[in-house]
Design an enzyme around this catalytic site. Structure first.
Site, mmCIF file in Angstrom:
data_model
loop_
_atom_site.group_PDB
_atom_site.id
_atom_site.type_symbol
_atom_site.label_atom_id
_atom_site.label_comp_id
_atom_site.label_asym_id
_atom_site.label_seq_id
_atom_site.Cartn_x
_atom_site.Cartn_y
_atom_site.Cartn_z
ATOM 1 N N ALA A 25 11.611 11.670 1.665
ATOM 2 C CA ALA A 25 11.027 10.348 1.426
ATOM 3 C C ALA A 25 11.409 9.330 2.490
ATOM 4 O O ALA A 25 11.246 8.125 2.275
ATOM 5 C CB ALA A 25 11.448 9.835 0.054
ATOM 6 N N ALA A 26 11.860 9.786 3.638
ATOM 7 C CA ALA A 26 12.343 8.855 4.662
ATOM 8 C C ALA A 26 11.245 7.900 5.113
ATOM 9 O O ALA A 26 11.431 6.677 5.143
ATOM 10 C CB ALA A 26 12.896 9.624 5.851
ATOM 11 N N GLY A 27 10.085 8.439 5.474
ATOM 12 C CA GLY A 27 8.995 7.595 5.948
ATOM 13 C C GLY A 27 8.457 6.676 4.872
ATOM 14 O O GLY A 27 8.109 5.521 5.135
ATOM 15 N N ASP A 28 8.386 7.169 3.642
ATOM 16 C CA ASP A 28 7.900 6.343 2.536
ATOM 17 C C ASP A 28 8.872 5.211 2.228
ATOM 18 O O ASP A 28 8.460 4.083 1.921
ATOM 19 C CB ASP A 28 7.699 7.196 1.284
ATOM 20 C CG ASP A 28 6.646 8.272 1.489
ATOM 21 O OD1 ASP A 28 5.729 8.054 2.300
ATOM 22 O OD2 ASP A 28 6.748 9.332 0.834
#
Length: 298
Positions: free
Chosen positions: A247-250
């Protein structure tokens, strides 16, 4: 803080940790399995809500157990679900995720996300136009993304995270305010192979020339380049030991939107979004890994 509507996908993530990715035809033992609420749209909505934004999720789930679980999970994080629809006779979207050495590979079945149609969002036209910002990704049908941009262009700030990357009409890109690809996704829109900061700045200028107001290109452990309204900026990444990058980009996208709508400058919003993303990758899972506003303020 203003109202943010996140129009996008909701999935149940089925996560397995492994020491390496299996070859075709190979069976190997995993190191732990768990279910985790996910989907790029839902993840970004949770990130916005955890940052204190008045967040509404617009999308679809099935009428199965996963659908109810996702709905309950979003509500539990403070996301308003009044626009979320349960589609009868349809399965909820699922993502099979293999986590290996802190990185992940994903197989996605869109399920009910594929029924988030232009007709569906036209039923919420006034709600969308009344928002302080609308967030989009590309895990729902492309024609729905196009319809949203046409409806909102020049009226409501649009945050578009182009993942999974797909070709987009140049006219649609000109309607986007905040565009947040990673270095791999960016290649599709600029034809630039990013190997250095100079490459990334070149790609950033190409995105600006396409009419995008505020392009930002995330470079993973190498940091980020972005246009802050006055100049192009490069910021190094915060150094952490990554456990799961799911979920890094989110986390980055949702935090960025929440902070911009809260009145932060682009530079401050990017700094806070980097902090949030750095914390998220040190934890397993998607939504449960996203930190709250108190954590990134410390």
């Amino acid at each position: 803080m203003g109202k943010i509507i996140v129009l996008g996908s909701a999935n149940m993530d089925m996560v397995m940790r492994t020491s390496r990715v299996p070859e075709i035809g190979e069976t190997m033992r995993g190191e732990g399995f768990f279910l985790s609420p996910g989907g790029k749209g839902a993840n970004q909505a949770v990130a916005c809500a955890k940052m204190g934004a008045d967040t509404w999720f617009m999308g679809k789930v099935g009428d199965d157990l996963f659908g109810q679980s996702l709905l309950d999970g979003l509500a539990g994080y403070g996301v308003h679900t009044g626009y979320l629809k349960r589609e009868p006779g349809v399965t909820t979207g699922v993502a099979a995720i293999t986590v290996c050495n802190g990185n992940n590979s994903i197989i996605l079945d869109g399920g009910a996300n594929n029924l988030v149609t232009p007709e569906y969002i036209r039923g919420y036209e006034q709600e969308l136009l009344s928002a302080s910002a609308v967030m989009l990704q590309l895990e729902i049908p492309m024609e729905t993304v196009y319809e949203a941009v046409r409806l909102l262009k020049g009226k409501v700030p649009i945050f578009l995270n182009p993942a999974p990357a797909m070709p987009m009409d140049e006219e649609i890109l000109r309607g986007v305010d905040y565009f947040t690809p990673n270095e791999i996704e960016c290649r599709l829109y600029t034809n630039v192979e990013i190997h250095s900061v100079d490459d990334a700045i070149n790609a950033l200028n190409i995105l600006r020339n396409k009419g995008i107001r505020y392009p930002l290109i995330t470079l993973g452990e190498k940091g980020i380049v972005y246009f802050n309204g006055t100049e192009n900026v490069y910021k190094e990444a915060r150094k952490v030991e990554a456990i799961d990058t799911t979920a890094a980009g989110d986390t980055f996208s949702g935090t960025l939107a929440a902070m911009i709508i809260a009145g932060k400058s682009m530079d401050d919003a990017v700094d806070l979004a980097q902090r949030a993303s750095a914390i998220a990758v040190t934890r397993l899972g998607a939504q449960e890994a996203i930190p709250g506003v108190e954590e990134i303020s410390e």
